[in-house]
Design an enzyme around this catalytic site. Structure first.
Site, PDB file in Angstrom:
ATOM      1  CD  GLU A 134      54.762  61.263  37.314  1.00 28.00           C
ATOM      2  OE1 GLU A 134      54.106  62.035  36.593  1.00 28.00           O
ATOM      3  OE2 GLU A 134      54.777  60.017  37.144  1.00 28.00           O
ATOM      4  CG  ASP A 281      54.421  55.826  41.812  1.00 27.43           C
ATOM      5  OD1 ASP A 281      54.470  54.575  41.899  1.00 27.43           O
ATOM      6  OD2 ASP A 281      54.066  56.422  40.783  1.00 27.43           O
ATOM      7  CG  ASN A 283      56.011  52.907  39.190  1.00 26.30           C
ATOM      8  OD1 ASN A 283      54.879  52.908  38.705  1.00 26.30           O
ATOM      9  ND2 ASN A 283      56.823  53.949  39.091  1.00 26.30           N
TER      10      ASN A 283
END
Length: 394
Positions: A134, A281, A283
């Site tokens: 991100e 990440d 998730n």
């Protein structure tokens, strides 16, 4: 001559200057004198800060962690960091301010504030490898790359197609040099790389799932690094951010299958059996199919995650990979802590055969994380927590 306050010299030759509390409320001026290191100097140039030095947040969630990472770790060791730094694109929306992070002071969601905290946090880890998710393109170019450059780190960036954020990998210049890069977008690789033909054909039997997978802009960053002191030591560093939706377990399984096939091509075919470090990440909590697949090397075609989004999106297929991977930081209670959710989503997976864990830098205490209810906060720049570990070659 105009009776205004005089400028006082505060620092000299260092690349990095951190204002003390005594300077709060004062302006800063930077004066640079160009020179060739020998005799020749040009006229100095000056620039003044647009505003005064502002007070920082006081104690931060990472202060106690910095006590473990004061120095760069030794030869033969690698300090790795994985961190989703929360893209400005997502932090600054009305939805974020009112629904996702209503507990966070609005000024603490602003980009400049978070970037100042983040640069302080990352610099203090003295890392050799940093994998970030991100990352806004402008944050990489204007903020992180120049700041981390001053601390000896070289950065690589991969944007997500159709989006303003992506992945960044930084490596310590005096420990590693870059041999090659092998980044992919999952959807594109799945369609065009013969490596994934079998998976692609199988996926075509499930058009609804196929469409969803191909719509995603998720990417995988893969960099092959070489030790500067022992050139025979090469390492494959992968970084990713998988699809976010809570019911997207089936999509994540396909993304991770593509990722591991691609990494195998790089770390087994292009470079015969070099160790891998796979950060990101994902998730995916430790109870998920994706985590189980990475850890165990396989997933059954009747695993419940193949129906994570209901019957109409069922896609049953057995998957396998040949790596022996271990989550270096184990399975913390959480790496993401927001008002409506907390869980472990981030991992640093390492090659069990070639690398071992020397130490894991403890995560902030639950008390520290919840001081301001949840994350992000005035003392923590993201809704995720950085994972940090020291690895060594076996």
């Amino acid at each position: 001559g105009d009776g205004g306050p005089a400028w006082v010299e505060a620092a000299a030759a260092e690349r990095v200057f951190t204002p003390s509390n005594a300077l709060v409320g004062l302006r800063l001026k930077l004066r640079c004198t160009p020179g060739d290191g020998a005799q020749r100097y040009g006229p100095p140039r000056e620039v003044e800060s647009s505003g005064p030095v502002e007070a920082g947040p006081g104690a931060c969630t990472f202060d106690s962690r910095h006590l473990y990472t004061k120095k760069v770790c030794g030869e033969g060791s690698i300090r790795a960091v994985s961190y989703n730094i929360l893209a400005d694109t997502y932090a600054q929306t009305e939805f974020s301010r009112t629904v996702l992070y209503p507990y966070c002071a609005p000024y603490a969601l602003e980009l400049d504030y978070r970037q100042n905290l983040l640069k302080k946090e990352l610099a203090g880890y003295s890392a050799d490898l940093i994998c970030l998710q991100e990352v806004d393109k402008s944050v990489f170019v204007d903020s992180l790359a120049p700041a981390l450059d001053a601390f000896g780190l070289e950065g690589l960036f991969r944007i997500k197609e159709k989006q303003h954020e992506g992945l960044a990998t930084f490596y310590r210049r005096d420990k590693f040099s870059l041999l090659s890069q092998h980044d992919i977008a999952f959807s594109e690789a799945l369609l065009s790389d013969p490596l994934h033909k079998e998976l692609c054909d199988k996926l075509a039997e499930y058009p609804l799932v196929q469409e969803k997978v191909l719509q995603r802009s998720s990417v995988l960053q893969v960099s092959v690094l070489q030790s500067t002191t022992l050139p025979s030591r090469k390492i494959c560093v992968a970084n990713t951010h998988l699809y976010w939706h809570p019911k997207g377990g089936n999509i994540r399984l396909i993304q991770i299958a593509v990722a591991l096939s691609h990494i195998k091509h790089v770390a087994c075919d292009l470079y015969p059996s070099i160790p891998i470090i796979f950060c990101g990440d994902f998730n995916s909590t430790p109870s998920s199919g994706t985590y189980s697949f990475i850890n165990s090397g396989g997933i059954a075609e009747d695993h419940e995650d193949w129906v994570s989004n209901g019957e109409e999106e069922r896609c049953n297929m057995p998957l396998s990979h040949s790596f022996k991977l271990l989550s270096a930081c184990g399975e913390p209670a959480y790496t993401n802590y927001v008002g409506g959710f907390h869980g472990c989503l981030d991992y640093i997976f390492i090659d069990k055969n070639a690398l071992e864990v020397e130490q894991v830098i403890p995560l902030p205490s639950h008390e520290e994380v919840t001081t301001h209810q949840a994350l992000p906060s005035v003392s923590h720049p993201s809704d995720h927590i950085a994972l940090i570990c020291d690895l060594k070659w076996k």
